[in-house]
Design an enzyme around this catalytic site. Structure first.
Site, PDB file in Angstrom:
ATOM      1  N   LYS A 176      17.352  95.574   2.058  1.00 39.27           N
ATOM      2  CA  LYS A 176      17.961  94.262   1.973  1.00 39.27           C
ATOM      3  C   LYS A 176      18.570  94.056   0.583  1.00 39.27           C
ATOM      4  O   LYS A 176      18.181  94.779  -0.335  1.00 39.27           O
ATOM      5  CB  LYS A 176      16.944  93.191   2.295  1.00 39.27           C
ATOM      6  CG  LYS A 176      15.892  92.990   1.214  1.00 39.27           C
ATOM      7  CD  LYS A 176      14.957  91.918   1.645  1.00 39.27           C
ATOM      8  CE  LYS A 176      13.979  91.591   0.571  1.00 39.27           C
ATOM      9  NZ  LYS A 176      14.510  91.244  -0.728  1.00 39.27           N
ATOM     10  N   HIS A 206       9.978  95.556   4.045  1.00 37.70           N
ATOM     11  CA  HIS A 206       8.728  96.270   3.749  1.00 37.70           C
ATOM     12  C   HIS A 206       7.486  95.481   4.164  1.00 37.70           C
ATOM     13  O   HIS A 206       6.411  96.053   4.297  1.00 37.70           O
ATOM     14  CB  HIS A 206       8.674  96.718   2.279  1.00 37.70           C
ATOM     15  CG  HIS A 206       8.322  95.647   1.319  1.00 37.70           C
ATOM     16  ND1 HIS A 206       9.227  94.716   0.879  1.00 37.70           N
ATOM     17  CD2 HIS A 206       7.160  95.338   0.697  1.00 37.70           C
ATOM     18  CE1 HIS A 206       8.632  93.896   0.028  1.00 37.70           C
ATOM     19  NE2 HIS A 206       7.376  94.251  -0.101  1.00 37.70           N
ATOM     20  N   LYS A 210       3.284  96.590   6.072  1.00 41.28           N
ATOM     21  CA  LYS A 210       1.959  96.245   5.536  1.00 41.28           C
ATOM     22  C   LYS A 210       0.932  96.208   6.671  1.00 41.28           C
ATOM     23  O   LYS A 210       1.183  95.620   7.722  1.00 41.28           O
ATOM     24  CB  LYS A 210       2.000  94.881   4.828  1.00 41.28           C
ATOM     25  CG  LYS A 210       2.818  94.897   3.530  1.00 41.28           C
ATOM     26  CD  LYS A 210       2.758  93.536   2.841  1.00 41.28           C
ATOM     27  CE  LYS A 210       3.765  93.423   1.714  1.00 41.28           C
ATOM     28  NZ  LYS A 210       3.292  93.891   0.420  1.00 41.28           N
ATOM     29  N   GLU A 244       4.298  84.166  -5.779  1.00 37.51           N
ATOM     30  CA  GLU A 244       4.217  85.235  -6.777  1.00 37.51           C
ATOM     31  C   GLU A 244       4.037  84.614  -8.150  1.00 37.51           C
ATOM     32  O   GLU A 244       4.583  83.535  -8.416  1.00 37.51           O
ATOM     33  CB  GLU A 244       5.495  86.066  -6.758  1.00 37.51           C
ATOM     34  CG  GLU A 244       5.658  86.841  -5.463  1.00 37.51           C
ATOM     35  CD  GLU A 244       6.916  87.699  -5.501  1.00 37.51           C
ATOM     36  OE1 GLU A 244       6.797  88.907  -5.744  1.00 37.51           O
ATOM     37  OE2 GLU A 244       8.003  87.143  -5.306  1.00 37.51           O
ATOM     38  N   HIS A 268      11.231  88.532   5.018  1.00 40.54           N
ATOM     39  CA  HIS A 268       9.768  88.646   5.117  1.00 40.54           C
ATOM     40  C   HIS A 268       9.121  87.456   5.837  1.00 40.54           C
ATOM     41  O   HIS A 268       8.302  87.623   6.743  1.00 40.54           O
ATOM     42  CB  HIS A 268       9.132  88.754   3.727  1.00 40.54           C
ATOM     43  CG  HIS A 268       9.712  89.832   2.866  1.00 40.54           C
ATOM     44  ND1 HIS A 268      10.222  91.003   3.374  1.00 40.54           N
ATOM     45  CD2 HIS A 268       9.859  89.926   1.519  1.00 40.54           C
ATOM     46  CE1 HIS A 268      10.654  91.759   2.371  1.00 40.54           C
ATOM     47  NE2 HIS A 268      10.446  91.126   1.241  1.00 40.54           N
ATOM     48  N   LYS A 366       8.537  82.038  -7.279  1.00 43.43           N
ATOM     49  CA  LYS A 366       8.184  82.882  -8.425  1.00 43.43           C
ATOM     50  C   LYS A 366       7.481  81.991  -9.442  1.00 43.43           C
ATOM     51  O   LYS A 366       7.707  80.783  -9.471  1.00 43.43           O
ATOM     52  CB  LYS A 366       9.442  83.447  -9.091  1.00 43.43           C
ATOM     53  CG  LYS A 366      10.346  84.218  -8.144  1.00 43.43           C
ATOM     54  CD  LYS A 366       9.841  85.613  -7.901  1.00 43.43           C
ATOM     55  CE  LYS A 366      10.803  86.394  -7.029  1.00 43.43           C
ATOM     56  NZ  LYS A 366      10.236  87.650  -6.551  1.00 43.43           N
TER      57      LYS A 366
HETATM   58  C1  BG6 Z   1      10.960  91.878  -2.342  1.00 44.50           C
HETATM   59  C2  BG6 Z   1      11.651  90.762  -3.079  1.00 44.50           C
HETATM   60  O1  BG6 Z   1      11.515  92.056  -1.074  1.00 44.50           O
HETATM   61  O2  BG6 Z   1       9.579  91.584  -2.209  1.00 44.50           O
HETATM   62  C3  BG6 Z   1      11.003  90.497  -4.411  1.00 44.50           C
HETATM   63  O3  BG6 Z   1      13.020  91.109  -3.277  1.00 44.50           O
HETATM   64  C4  BG6 Z   1       9.510  90.323  -4.259  1.00 44.50           C
HETATM   65  O4  BG6 Z   1      11.584  89.372  -5.040  1.00 44.50           O
HETATM   66  C5  BG6 Z   1       8.911  91.459  -3.433  1.00 44.50           C
HETATM   67  O5  BG6 Z   1       8.939  90.291  -5.548  1.00 44.50           O
HETATM   68  C6  BG6 Z   1       7.439  91.204  -3.169  1.00 44.50           C
HETATM   69  O6  BG6 Z   1       6.872  92.282  -2.485  1.00 44.50           O
HETATM   70  P1  BG6 Z   1       5.297  92.415  -2.379  1.00 44.50           P
HETATM   71  O7  BG6 Z   1       5.075  93.568  -1.464  1.00 44.50           O
HETATM   72  O8  BG6 Z   1       4.800  92.647  -3.775  1.00 44.50           O
HETATM   73  O9  BG6 Z   1       4.795  91.120  -1.841  1.00 44.50           O
END
Ligand code: BG6
Length: 514
Positions: A176, A206, A210, A244, A268, A366
């Site tokens: 993406k 991704h 998980k 995050e 996501h 964030k």
């Molecule tokens: C990514 C985003 O797809 O996922 C990021 O572009 C984000 O901004 C990240 O930090 C978070 O991934 P995970 O697996 O650490 O939750």
């Protein structure tokens, strides 16, 4: 049903008698990574490939080819992969595994638009086929900014590398963002599909790799006691949170002008919503799973008016625990008046018989209080409490919380009698934790997804209909925000702007503070 249909036309995957627990090892192949000097390749892709090799899931002659502009020789590339594996692999470093993997590492130097570089790539791949028996099967991983997709796809096509037939396969992996709105996503899909047919396109989200996300399906469809409650009769609302604590230092190039909703809600969080809201698929065959997700996306819409049901914010200077944090506008590379949101919350409704009237609140940000991703299914209160009111002052709503990360697991929150002589009832929780229940650690999402791509197993990859439907859900709020001033402010280290709390308070609810 046609009377002449062959039995194969109605093959029932549930009757397949192979033992699906046995590990699946990828067949002969080579993987080419475009953008191999980038952060994603070093932090995620190279370590995941090593971890797969370590688990014995790659074929003996596996080859990894890096393609980039740098003036590297094979040895330089090998050293970079080695360092990335040492720093970021999940499984222990084993010399023998590394040595075998290193034999198949190659580097092709060139710019993305240079036809000669693609000839060199083709030569390298042919040599690997001869020397290592890769069988002419090639995966092309585009770990590059989307503005480079057109040129790389066109060159792959012109050089014949994108061709596949019954003897060998060619697949493309796309990271993406899949466009920045519905229209651009359509253009991108059309472009990709002119070179790679849809069944050879693997779009990475991704989150689907998980374990805890896949576990939503196990929890819902392998158990009896959740389903009867999993509907509008019993569920008050659902909160999906991806918080995050990190800021956006170093990511301006990608993030400025994109923002939180495009970055993670479109992909996501909407995928998490689909897994939570979908009906039981006929089987876990890719087409069956996708069909159920697509039904959810088609039934999902933003609750209006957007002014009252959404919130967006941008972090300002604050504290992340003991550490001072700068605001977004002070982060390197961001426009000094950037209007990019770093926090987004929206209200959705899934208009099906199961869910009509149940709000799904999605939020992400964030520089929030801490890193946590969870899905909380919050139940209605009992119709009547036969207790004195003072006895239930600390009783909340029942909730089932799927803890995606960190501290992966599931929590059930319910009321229990406080020990003593009165009938006081208070919230308690019952926990399942991956760490305690299983002795093996979970594979990284990228291990699972790279292996699935090499195996040609598309279940965990969104198809273009899902991508386009997700944009059509989100586009109205993106348009609304674009024409309604700047995001609200929130201090780094807090849980987002006041408008996010107000949005919930309007319906008499509040966000969980995980
Ligand atoms: C990514 C985003 O797809 O996922 C990021 O572009 C984000 O901004 C990240 O930090 C978070 O991934 P995970 O697996 O650490 O939750």
């Amino acid at each position: 049903m046609s009377a002449t249909a062959s039995p194969d036309a109605y093959h029932n995957p549930l009757r397949d008698s192979r033992d699906k627990r046995l590990p699946r090892v990828a067949g002969p192949c080579a993987l080419v990574i475009f953008g191999v000097t980038g952060d994603l390749a070093r932090r995620k892709l190279m370590p995941a490939i090593y971890d797969l090799a370590n688990r014995g899931l790659l074929p003996p002659g596996f080859a990894l080819v890096g393609f980039a502009r740098r003036e590297w020789a094979d040895e330089d590339f090998t050293r970079i992969v080695h360092d990335a594996v040492r720093a970021n692999a999940r499984t222990p470093f084993r010399e023998d595994v590394w040595d075998r993997l290193a034999e198949g590492l190659r580097f092709v130097q060139g710019t993305f638009d240079d036809p000669d570089a693609y000839d060199a790539l083709a030569d390298t791949l042919h040599t690997l086929e001869r020397e290592r028996g890769t069988g002419g099967n090639h995966g092309f991983y585009l770990a590059i900014p989307p503005n480079l997709f057109p040129v790389v796809l066109e060159r792959l096509s012109a050089s014949g590398l994108a061709q596949h037939n019954d003897d060998h396969w060619a697949r493309v992996v796309i990271e993406k963002p899949f466009g920045h709105d519905l229209e651009s996503a359509r253009e991108l899909n059309t472009l990709v599909n002119t070179v790679f047919p849809e069944d050879t396109v693997f779009r990475i989200d991704h989150y689907l790799g998980k374990e805890t996300v896949q576990n939503i399906l196990a929890l819902r469809f392998a158990n009896q006691f959740f389903d009867p409650l999993w509907n509008a009769h019993y569920v008050d609302h659902v909160q999906i949170t991806m918080a995050e604590d990190i800021g956006l230092g170093g990511r301006a190039g990608y993030y400025d002008g994109i923002g939180a909703a495009r970055d993670v809600i479109q992909n996501h969080l909407l995928q998490l919503l689909a897994f939570t809201a979908m009906e039981e698929p006929v089987s876990f065959e890719p087409a069956e799973l996708q069909a159920e997700k697509i039904k959810v996306f088609k039934s999902t819409r933003l609750v209006e008016p957007l002014e009252l049901t959404t919130s967006r914010g941008q972090y300002t200077r604050g504290w992340q625990g003991e550490i001072p944090a700068v605001g977004l506008l002070e982060e390197e590379g961001f426009a000094h008046d950037s209007g990019t949101e770093t926090f987004a919350a929206i209200t959705l409704e899934v208009d099906t018989r199961r869910w009509a009237g149940v709000p799904f609140y999605l939020r992400t940000g964030k520089r929030l209080g801490r890193r946590v991703t969870e899905i909380a299914v919050v139940f209605k209160r009992v119709p009547r409490l036969p207790f004195d009111q003072t006895m239930t002052e600390e009783l909340g709503q029942n909730a089932l919380v799927i803890r995606v990360q960190p501290d992966e697991g599931v929590t059930m929150r319910f009321g229990s009698k406080v020990p003593g002589s009165s009938m006081e009832v208070r919230d308690v929780s019952m926990d399942f934790s991956y760490g305690q229940a299983f002795t093996t650690s979970s594979p990284e999402a990228y291990e699972r997804l790279i292996l699935d791509m090499l195996l040609g197993e598309p279940s965990l990859f969104p198809v273009n209909d899902e991508v386009e439907l997700s944009w059509s859900i989100l586009d109205p709020v993106l348009d609304y925000w674009a024409s309604h001033g700047r995001p609200d402010e929130y201090e780094a280290g807090t849980w987002g702007p006041a408008s996010a709390d107000e949005m919930m308070a309007r319906t008499g609810r509040e966000w969980r503070r995980p």
